[in-house]
Design a protein around this motif. Structure first.
Motif, PDB file in Angstrom:
ATOM      1  N   SER A 117       0.849  -1.299  -0.128  1.00 55.68           N
ATOM      2  CA  SER A 117      -0.053  -0.153   0.272  1.00 55.68           C
ATOM      3  C   SER A 117       1.199   1.201   0.148  1.00 55.68           C
ATOM      4  N   ARG A 118       0.523   2.523  -0.798  1.00 57.56           N
ATOM      5  CA  ARG A 118       1.076   4.190  -0.051  1.00 57.56           C
ATOM      6  C   ARG A 118       0.676   4.746   0.605  1.00 57.56           C
ATOM      7  N   THR A 119      -0.514   4.493   1.220  1.00 59.77           N
ATOM      8  CA  THR A 119      -1.689   5.440   1.885  1.00 59.77           C
ATOM      9  C   THR A 119      -1.129   4.656   3.382  1.00 59.77           C
ATOM     10  N   PRO A 120      -1.048   5.387   4.581  1.00 56.95           N
ATOM     11  CA  PRO A 120       0.095   5.054   5.969  1.00 56.95           C
ATOM     12  C   PRO A 120      -1.946   4.654   6.340  1.00 56.95           C
ATOM     13  N   ALA A 121      -3.295   5.553   6.210  1.00 55.57           N
ATOM     14  CA  ALA A 121      -4.475   4.944   6.402  1.00 55.57           C
ATOM     15  C   ALA A 121      -4.944   3.667   6.071  1.00 55.57           C
ATOM     16  N   HIS A 122      -4.179   3.154   5.046  1.00 52.02           N
ATOM     17  CA  HIS A 122      -4.439   1.753   4.587  1.00 52.02           C
ATOM     18  C   HIS A 122      -3.928   0.599   5.043  1.00 52.02           C
ATOM     19  N   ILE A 123      -2.380   1.212   5.485  1.00 51.05           N
ATOM     20  CA  ILE A 123      -1.640   0.381   6.060  1.00 51.05           C
ATOM     21  C   ILE A 123      -2.026   0.047   7.352  1.00 51.05           C
ATOM     22  N   ARG A 124      -2.420   1.417   8.178  1.00 49.73           N
ATOM     23  CA  ARG A 124      -2.957   1.019   9.393  1.00 49.73           C
ATOM     24  C   ARG A 124      -3.732  -0.038   9.405  1.00 49.73           C
ATOM     25  N   GLU A 125      -5.002   0.134   8.599  1.00 47.53           N
ATOM     26  CA  GLU A 125      -6.203  -0.906   8.481  1.00 47.53           C
ATOM     27  C   GLU A 125      -5.836  -2.076   8.172  1.00 47.53           C
ATOM     28  N   ASN A 126      -4.643  -2.026   6.653  1.00 43.54           N
ATOM     29  CA  ASN A 126      -4.091  -3.960   7.111  1.00 43.54           C
ATOM     30  C   ASN A 126      -3.380  -4.150   8.117  1.00 43.54           C
ATOM     31  N   ALA A 127      -2.518  -3.808   8.456  1.00 38.80           N
ATOM     32  CA  ALA A 127      -1.676  -4.147  10.222  1.00 38.80           C
ATOM     33  C   ALA A 127      -2.809  -4.984  11.020  1.00 38.80           C
ATOM     34  N   ALA A 128      -3.878  -4.183  11.263  1.00 41.04           N
ATOM     35  CA  ALA A 128      -4.943  -4.033  11.746  1.00 41.04           C
ATOM     36  C   ALA A 128      -5.975  -5.463  11.683  1.00 41.04           C
ATOM     37  N   ALA A 129      -5.560  -6.017  11.149  1.00 39.87           N
ATOM     38  CA  ALA A 129      -6.810  -6.929  10.365  1.00 39.87           C
ATOM     39  C   ALA A 129      -5.966  -8.052  10.977  1.00 39.87           C
ATOM     40  N   ALA A 130      -4.460  -8.191  11.431  1.00 42.15           N
ATOM     41  CA  ALA A 130      -3.819  -9.297  12.246  1.00 42.15           C
ATOM     42  C   ALA A 130      -4.402  -9.916  13.387  1.00 42.15           C
ATOM     43  N   GLY A 131      -4.756  -8.783  13.929  1.00 42.36           N
ATOM     44  CA  GLY A 131      -5.614  -8.748  15.315  1.00 42.36           C
ATOM     45  C   GLY A 131      -6.815  -9.610  14.746  1.00 42.36           C
ATOM     46  N   PHE A 132      -7.450  -9.977  14.326  1.00 42.55           N
ATOM     47  CA  PHE A 132      -8.966 -10.133  13.970  1.00 42.55           C
ATOM     48  C   PHE A 132      -9.249 -11.809  13.757  1.00 42.55           C
ATOM     49  N   ALA A 133     -10.546 -12.562  15.215  1.00 43.05           N
ATOM     50  CA  ALA A 133     -10.507 -14.002  14.778  1.00 43.05           C
ATOM     51  C   ALA A 133     -11.657 -14.200  14.012  1.00 43.05           C
ATOM     52  N   LEU A 134     -11.453 -14.830  13.446  1.00 44.86           N
ATOM     53  CA  LEU A 134     -12.926 -14.839  12.570  1.00 44.86           C
ATOM     54  C   LEU A 134     -13.219 -16.492  13.040  1.00 44.86           C
ATOM     55  N   HIS A 135     -14.310 -16.246  13.406  1.00 43.80           N
ATOM     56  CA  HIS A 135     -15.715 -17.160  13.868  1.00 43.80           C
ATOM     57  C   HIS A 135     -16.027 -17.987  12.773  1.00 43.80           C
ATOM     58  N   GLY A 136     -16.091 -20.009  13.218  1.00 41.14           N
ATOM     59  CA  GLY A 136     -16.032 -20.759  12.505  1.00 41.14           C
ATOM     60  C   GLY A 136     -17.379 -21.034  11.762  1.00 41.14           C
ATOM     61  N   ASP A 137     -17.911 -20.523  12.107  1.00 45.17           N
ATOM     62  CA  ASP A 137     -19.017 -19.830  10.908  1.00 45.17           C
ATOM     63  C   ASP A 137     -18.883 -18.942   9.748  1.00 45.17           C
ATOM     64  N   THR A 138     -18.729 -18.132  10.616  1.00 48.08           N
ATOM     65  CA  THR A 138     -17.810 -17.061   8.993  1.00 48.08           C
ATOM     66  C   THR A 138     -16.970 -17.312   8.080  1.00 48.08           C
ATOM     67  N   LEU A 139     -15.877 -18.239   8.422  1.00 48.47           N
ATOM     68  CA  LEU A 139     -14.797 -18.969   7.595  1.00 48.47           C
ATOM     69  C   LEU A 139     -15.805 -19.857   6.875  1.00 48.47           C
ATOM     70  N   ALA A 140     -16.633 -20.842   7.508  1.00 44.71           N
ATOM     71  CA  ALA A 140     -17.642 -20.663   6.560  1.00 44.71           C
ATOM     72  C   ALA A 140     -18.573 -20.352   5.188  1.00 44.71           C
ATOM     73  N   ARG A 141     -18.626 -19.759   5.745  1.00 43.18           N
ATOM     74  CA  ARG A 141     -19.994 -18.739   4.729  1.00 43.18           C
ATOM     75  C   ARG A 141     -18.680 -17.548   3.703  1.00 43.18           C
ATOM     76  N   ILE A 142     -17.484 -18.006   4.343  1.00 43.53           N
ATOM     77  CA  ILE A 142     -16.975 -17.611   2.910  1.00 43.53           C
ATOM     78  C   ILE A 142     -16.401 -18.031   2.510  1.00 43.53           C
ATOM     79  N   ASP A 143     -16.178 -19.576   2.727  1.00 41.70           N
ATOM     80  CA  ASP A 143     -15.873 -20.179   1.617  1.00 41.70           C
ATOM     81  C   ASP A 143     -16.869 -20.243   0.908  1.00 41.70           C
ATOM     82  N   ARG A 144     -17.953 -20.897   1.672  1.00 40.44           N
ATOM     83  CA  ARG A 144     -19.690 -20.937   0.234  1.00 40.44           C
ATOM     84  C   ARG A 144     -19.212 -19.544  -0.978  1.00 40.44           C
ATOM     85  N   ALA A 145     -19.065 -18.678  -0.224  1.00 37.72           N
ATOM     86  CA  ALA A 145     -18.972 -17.196  -0.738  1.00 37.72           C
ATOM     87  C   ALA A 145     -17.715 -17.517  -2.487  1.00 37.72           C
TER      88      ALA A 145
END
Length: 308
Positions: free
Chosen positions: A268-296
């Motif tokens: 990324s070139r944008t500090p705001a987007h970089i901070r947004e991307n870094a924050a994703a490392a702290g997100f825990a996705l529930h099994g139901d969410t992962l299953a919904r993603i797989d279906r999509a």
């Protein structure tokens, strides 16, 4: 790669250095570059300036084999971009020359993680890796990596010298090769996912491309294919809205849930987007969410073929 001119349109070095420092400030510890990003080692020199004074905070990774020295030959490596091929030279006799050039560009004493950027079709991988291993013995390189290789090539290389990481494209719209992932797990090799945001597509915000954008070479980003792909990606964007996060964060969090030893390198070139991307490392996705993603994703047939 996105921080060098001529890749994703124009950018100046001051803005690029601010982006790298924003990543380090956000907690990133892994900076990935290549001697082939930008003209005459531009990206390596940029990274070198940005990490100066912060060297102990950063794992510096770079790659070789595409920026072939003048007067040397190269072999064709077919790719899915519109120009059809890259030119590679991974001959053992050039490996030290590549490394010394990168060390000078980066202004550092040792490269933490050194990759062969693409396997040379005319050179056995064992020969390239054997020359890379000599760099470890001499203290110029700390760990070896391979990029864009097959499972068989990884196994053959690892038999010559331990491979720390293998880097391949992996994202919601480009599955990693199952055999390569299995080999990496078996051998204890980390997986570094390049283009984890699908060259920016998975941010959900790419509707058109500006002049000079490298993605004009990628069939998935042609006008018709891009429109169709955006339509098919809508369920993932909608899920991100439901979760209260951005599509980019969802794409990165999903990837980090796929394997214990996967590392994503979003650009990324944008500090705001970089901070947004870094924050994703702290997100825990529930099994139901992962299953919904797989279906999509099961119904997300990408128009435009592969990027590699």
């Amino acid at each position: 790669m996105v921080l060098s001119p001529g890749m994703y349109g124009d950018i100046d070095d001051d803005r690029a250095e601010r982006a790298i420092n924003a990543a380090l400030d956000a907690g990133a510890v892994h900076v990935d570059t290549s001697d082939a990003y930008g003209a005459d080692g531009h990206n390596e020199r940029l990274v070198g300036r940005a990490v100066k004074g912060r060297r102990e905070e950063v794992v510096v990774a770079t790659k070789f084999g595409l920026a072939v020295p003048e007067g040397e030959g190269a072999r064709s490596f077919p790719v899915g971009y519109s120009f059809g091929e890259l030119r590679v030279n991974g001959e053992a006799r050039l490996v030290r020359r590549y490394a010394e050039r990168s060390l000078a560009n980066l202004g550092i004493d040792a490269i933490d993680l050194y990759y062969a950027h693409y396997p040379d079709p005319g050179v056995p991988i064992e020969e390239t890796v054997g020359a890379m291993a000599a760099l470890v013995d001499d203290g110029l390189v700390r760990h070896l990596g391979l990029s864009n290789v097959t499972a068989e090539q990884l196994r053959r290389a690892h038999a010559v010298h331990p491979i720390t990481a293998v880097q391949n494209e992996w994202s919601m719209w480009r599955p990693v090769d199952a055999g390569l992932l299995a080999a990496a797990r078996e051998l204890g090799v980390g997986v570094v996912a390049w283009s984890p945001l699908g060259n920016g597509f998975l941010t959900g915000s790419v509707r058109s491309l500006g002049e000079g954008d490298f993605r004009h070479n990628a069939p998935r980003f042609s006008a018709g294919n891009l429109s169709a792909n955006n339509d098919r990606y809508a369920p993932i964007r909608d899920l991100a809205v439901d979760l209260g996060i951005t599509p980019a964060q969802l794409a990165l969090a999903w990837l980090l849930h796929q394997d214990e030893h996967v590392v994503a390198i979003p650009g990324s070139r944008t500090p705001a987007h970089i901070r947004e991307n870094a924050a994703a490392a702290g997100f825990a996705l529930h099994g139901d969410t992962l299953a919904r993603i797989d279906r999509a994703l099961t119904g997300f047939e990408v128009s435009g073929g592969t990027l590699l």
